[in-house]
Motif scaffolding. Structure first.
Motif, short mmCIF file in Angstrom:
data_model
loop_
_atom_site.label_atom_id
_atom_site.label_comp_id
_atom_site.label_asym_id
_atom_site.label_seq_id
_atom_site.Cartn_x
_atom_site.Cartn_y
_atom_site.Cartn_z
N ASN A 151 -10.73 -12.88 -2.55
CA ASN A 151 -11.26 -12.89 -1.18
C ASN A 151 -12.66 -13.49 -1.20
OD1 ASN A 151 -9.06 -11.61 0.29
ND2 ASN A 151 -9.59 -9.74 -0.84
N ALA A 168 -15.80 -12.56 1.11
CA ALA A 168 -16.39 -11.23 0.98
C ALA A 168 -17.42 -11.18 -0.14
CB ALA A 168 -15.29 -10.19 0.73
N TYR A 169 -17.39 -12.17 -1.02
CA TYR A 169 -18.29 -12.17 -2.18
C TYR A 169 -19.21 -13.39 -2.23
CZ TYR A 169 -15.21 -8.53 -4.04
OH TYR A 169 -14.49 -7.38 -4.20
N ASN A 203 -6.54 3.83 1.30
CA ASN A 203 -6.02 2.45 1.17
C ASN A 203 -6.99 1.47 0.49
OD1 ASN A 203 -3.84 3.38 2.55
ND2 ASN A 203 -4.09 2.06 4.35
N PHE A 204 -8.26 1.85 0.39
CA PHE A 204 -9.20 0.84 -0.15
C PHE A 204 -10.22 1.51 -1.06
CE2 PHE A 204 -10.12 2.02 4.21
CZ PHE A 204 -11.41 2.52 4.14
N SER A 205 -10.78 0.67 -1.92
CA SER A 205 -11.73 1.19 -2.89
C SER A 205 -13.10 1.37 -2.24
CB SER A 205 -11.79 0.26 -4.11
OG SER A 205 -11.90 -1.09 -3.70
N ALA A 249 -9.65 -14.36 3.93
CA ALA A 249 -10.05 -13.12 4.63
C ALA A 249 -11.50 -13.23 5.11
CB ALA A 249 -9.91 -11.92 3.69
N MET A 250 -11.75 -12.83 6.32
CA MET A 250 -13.06 -12.86 6.98
C MET A 250 -13.47 -14.26 7.46
SD MET A 250 -15.25 -10.13 4.71
CE MET A 250 -16.57 -10.11 5.93
N LEU A 291 -14.44 -4.33 4.37
CA LEU A 291 -14.49 -5.47 5.28
C LEU A 291 -13.19 -6.26 5.28
CD1 LEU A 291 -18.17 -6.58 4.60
CD2 LEU A 291 -17.25 -5.89 6.83
N VAL A 292 -12.62 -6.45 4.11
CA VAL A 292 -11.36 -7.21 4.04
C VAL A 292 -10.22 -6.42 4.67
CG1 VAL A 292 -9.62 -8.14 2.44
CG2 VAL A 292 -12.04 -8.65 2.08
N THR A 293 -10.24 -5.10 4.50
CA THR A 293 -9.24 -4.27 5.17
C THR A 293 -9.36 -4.38 6.68
OG1 THR A 293 -9.12 -2.67 3.36
CG2 THR A 293 -8.46 -1.89 5.54
N PRO A 333 -16.77 -5.02 0.21
CA PRO A 333 -15.74 -6.06 0.38
C PRO A 333 -14.37 -5.46 0.71
CG PRO A 333 -17.09 -6.56 -1.54
CD PRO A 333 -17.51 -5.19 -1.06
N ALA A 334 -14.03 -4.35 0.07
CA ALA A 334 -12.72 -3.73 0.34
C ALA A 334 -12.64 -3.24 1.79
CB ALA A 334 -12.48 -2.57 -0.63
N ASP A 384 -16.00 0.08 -1.97
CA ASP A 384 -16.96 -1.01 -1.96
C ASP A 384 -16.85 -1.74 -0.63
OD1 ASP A 384 -15.03 -3.50 -2.58
OD2 ASP A 384 -14.47 -1.88 -3.95
N GLU A 406 -3.76 -9.27 0.15
CA GLU A 406 -5.21 -9.30 -0.10
C GLU A 406 -5.85 -7.94 0.17
OE1 GLU A 406 -3.80 -10.60 2.50
OE2 GLU A 406 -4.94 -10.03 4.29
N ILE A 407 -5.11 -7.04 0.82
CA ILE A 407 -5.70 -5.71 1.05
C ILE A 407 -5.20 -4.68 0.03
CG2 ILE A 407 -6.28 -6.00 3.50
CD1 ILE A 407 -3.69 -4.45 4.16
N PHE A 442 -6.09 -2.98 -3.10
CA PHE A 442 -7.27 -2.79 -3.94
C PHE A 442 -6.93 -1.88 -5.11
CE2 PHE A 442 -8.60 -3.67 0.40
CZ PHE A 442 -9.34 -4.80 0.20
N GLU A 443 -7.91 -1.70 -5.97
CA GLU A 443 -7.71 -0.79 -7.09
C GLU A 443 -7.35 0.59 -6.53
OE1 GLU A 443 -7.32 -1.83 -9.81
OE2 GLU A 443 -7.52 -0.19 -11.23
N ILE A 498 0.87 -1.18 0.00
CA ILE A 498 0.00 0.00 0.00
C ILE A 498 0.90 1.23 0.00
CG2 ILE A 498 -1.47 1.35 1.55
CD1 ILE A 498 -2.98 -1.17 2.19
#
Lengths: 408, 408
Positions: A236, A239-240, B80-82, A263-264, B89-91, B86-87, B84, A173-174, A176-177, A147
């Motif tokens: 992940n 999460a989905y 740090n995250f997008s 994750a989770m 929650l995963v963070t 899932p982003a 959404d 896994e953290i 993201f876009e 990051i």
């Protein structure tokens, strides 16, 4: 039972009549009511009625040191639900998940249900074939948190890992876009670095790019990544939902292996009283849904899962009880080269040795870290102790000096 | 903190240094390492670094009757995250969920993060507007299990429920796509029955059709249902993840309210040591993602959630702390007409009184069952006891004779 998928639950209750409880589940989660139905209706509804398969009551011993529970297995008619994992899970553990102290231990979907799931496109065997590595456990390296890294930083970290001779590298896994390292550019620079490393190592390498974003864009994002050169995806799953994995894995255009990240999962498997057991959650369901590799907390590190549970996850991924191809177990967290003999002893040869800190924290840097892991694997395969092998392998020697060797 | 989204955890540990633990989370789940970074890197990475907001340590009392824990709040930089779920929650609870005894109590997403979520299209207010009912709690009836029913059977059951004057009727969450009552035909016959009932009741009615199937087909299935006349959708959110709900709710073509079903939630919220707290899972996250109604286990029935937790879920759905519209709380399970005064006392007027057995089990049938609920609601609104109101309302009288009146 043909045409039925079964679920096994552990139900804790100090005084319940477990027979009654089991019948209540079998009826309540299928036709709703039974005894009071007219005979003609019963004949029509019988094929929809759940069946109690078994009830194993565990009475506490006289010391009162443990609790009363029963392991109850219920068979649900396949005719009641569609051929997708949300339907099976909601049928077997939707409302029931909220009904007191109850944990879903296992699902045994029928052959007919399972036939709807092609499973892993590659599996452990297919991943080996992609790499051309058939005679040793694989070694995976995890990006140290990137990051805030720009593409150049990312590229450099990838290169160092790749130079160590690891087989697989996965995104954090953290990650993201983000504007600094957007998906396609990230794939580009990492695959460039992989190519550069290959000139030195001569090895194939799979880079698992983190597949993220809105659910309904996952497929497009996966294809964008693949078009940009990605040869693996990290996902992940929890999460989905398992179905998203199943659909990605079944998509003929997604021709790369998928590594399932847990994750989770800790929100679901650790309690003895609630949730879904790890061998089902991170083993069987991942395999049915089509993960090629499944990551889960190792029994060695700070993020711990008990060893029996770990080995049960492994067994779910590798056994011959499912039509879906076996999946690579990836016990993760707390792994350093000094643990390799133990990992191979516990997990056998069909395992991915996966490390983050154990690669990046090597005194000689990430490349030396990867080399130390490869050397540790070679030592075990040669039947030589790590200490002996380290005498002629300085990277392994440094690793052992840093982390020691753990034999149990 | 502007630009940060916070998460609050309850961490159980007999001896941990919670300050160190909190710092470990703040660093570990963001930039990975900190103290050892060079100053120039620190300056560049600072905006990505997590921050410890607060640590409340609860020491066990001297009797040893309870446990040592800390409530720890960490702020994660939005950068740090997008945008959404899932982003987020995963963070905040990806890897961390597996790190010992730790429960996610709350998330406080930043205003900027929240601004990406339009939330419920209707919410409690919008659902009232659709029905033209503004001055009383709503009454919802749940299909008694209709697995194995053909369209005629389904139609008849729907009609009886509708004739009782309920405002909302929902599918059983375990009714999936099946040859006997496929989605569009089910919607057709139920809406026909609704129309027929309307001639008698003069009421509007929303029918929540169960939206099921593969994840990437959910949007199409929703539109098929709507094209066939569906004016509401039921959705098993946890089987598909919060993002699927968020995308469905944000889709401009899905112009009907969505009722979120808590199926599988019991795998996540009940343990004190693991998982995600119910007010977050079934309250705040459902609201951010855009449910118009959220079902959760009532404190009255056999599937129980403690009352404080229930009221905290309610508060998360209705409070004025989020930009997303308030969501109708639907406490479910074990509801009969004799509970209506208590429900309205506990939940206030903005609530859906939701019953299955309490409608269908009425001695006079489902229509009488619905009427008894409506009469119970009217009694409370008129300030008359159920017993007194029942003297002139035979349906309520039968219900009370059957189930009694519970006042606490």
């Amino acid at each position: 039972m043909n045409g039925y998928s079964t679920a096994t639950y552990r139900v804790f209750d100090e005084q319940a009549d477990f027979e009654k409880k089991a019948l209540g589940i079998a009826v309540g989660l299928t036709v709703g009511s039974w005894t009071e139905l007219p005979e003609t209706t019963k004949r029509r509804m019988e094929k929809h009625l759940g069946q109690v398969v078994s009830i194993d009551v565990h009475e506490p011993d006289s010391s009162g040191g443990d609790e009363r529970y029963a392991d109850i297995t219920i068979a649900y008619p396949d005719i009641n639900f569609s051929r997708d994992l949300p339907a099976l899970l909601v049928t077997a553990f939707g409302k029931l998940s909220m009904d007191g102290k109850i944990k879903l231990l296992d699902l045994q979907p029928s052959g007919e249900f399972l036939s709807a799931f092609p499973g892993p496109k590659f599996g452990a065997k297919g991943v080996r074939a992609l790499l051309g590595v058939h005679d040793r456990p694989l070694v995976m390296s995890i990006f140290k948190s990137v990051i805030g890294y720009d593409l150049e930083g990312l590229r450099e970290q990838f290169l160092q890992q790749a130079l160590g001779g690891v087989d697989l590298i996965k995104d954090d896994e953290i990650l993201f876009e983000n504007p600094l390292s957007p998906l396609e550019k990230r794939v580009n620079v990492c695959q460039e670095a992989a190519k550069q490393a290959r000139e030195t190592t001569g090895q194939q390498l799979i880079y698992f790019t983190n597949l993220t974003g809105p659910t309904f864009k996952l497929r497009d994002n996966a294809k964008r990544a693949i078009d940009a050169g990605a040869n693996g995806l990290l996902f992940n799953v929890l999460a989905y939902g398992f179905d998203a994995l199943a659909e990605l894995a079944a998509d003929p255009e997604i021709r790369v292996p998928i590594a399932a990240h847990p994750a989770m999962a800790g929100a679901v498997y650790p309690s003895p009283y609630h949730g879904i057991a790890a061998p089902l959650l991170l083993g069987k369901l991942m395999r049915i849904a089509g993960a090629d590799l499944s990551l889960f907390p190792s029994p060695y590190g700070s993020v711990v899962m008990p060893k029996e549970e770990n080995l049960a996850v492994r067994d779910s991924l590798l056994n011959d009880k499912l039509p879906q191809a076996p999946v690579f177990p990836v016990p993760s967290a707390g792994i350093h080269p000094g643990l390799v003999p133990l990992i191979l002893h516990d997990f056998g040869p069909e395992v991915v040795v996966n490390a983050g800190g154990g690669v990046h924290g090597h005194p000689g840097g990430a490349a030396a870290g990867g080399q130390a892991f490869r050397q540790a694997v070679d030592a075990v395969r040669s039947g030589v102790s790590l200490e002996a092998y380290a005498e002629t392998h300085p990277e392994l020697r440094s690793a052992i000096q840093r982390w020691g060797v753990r034999t149990s």
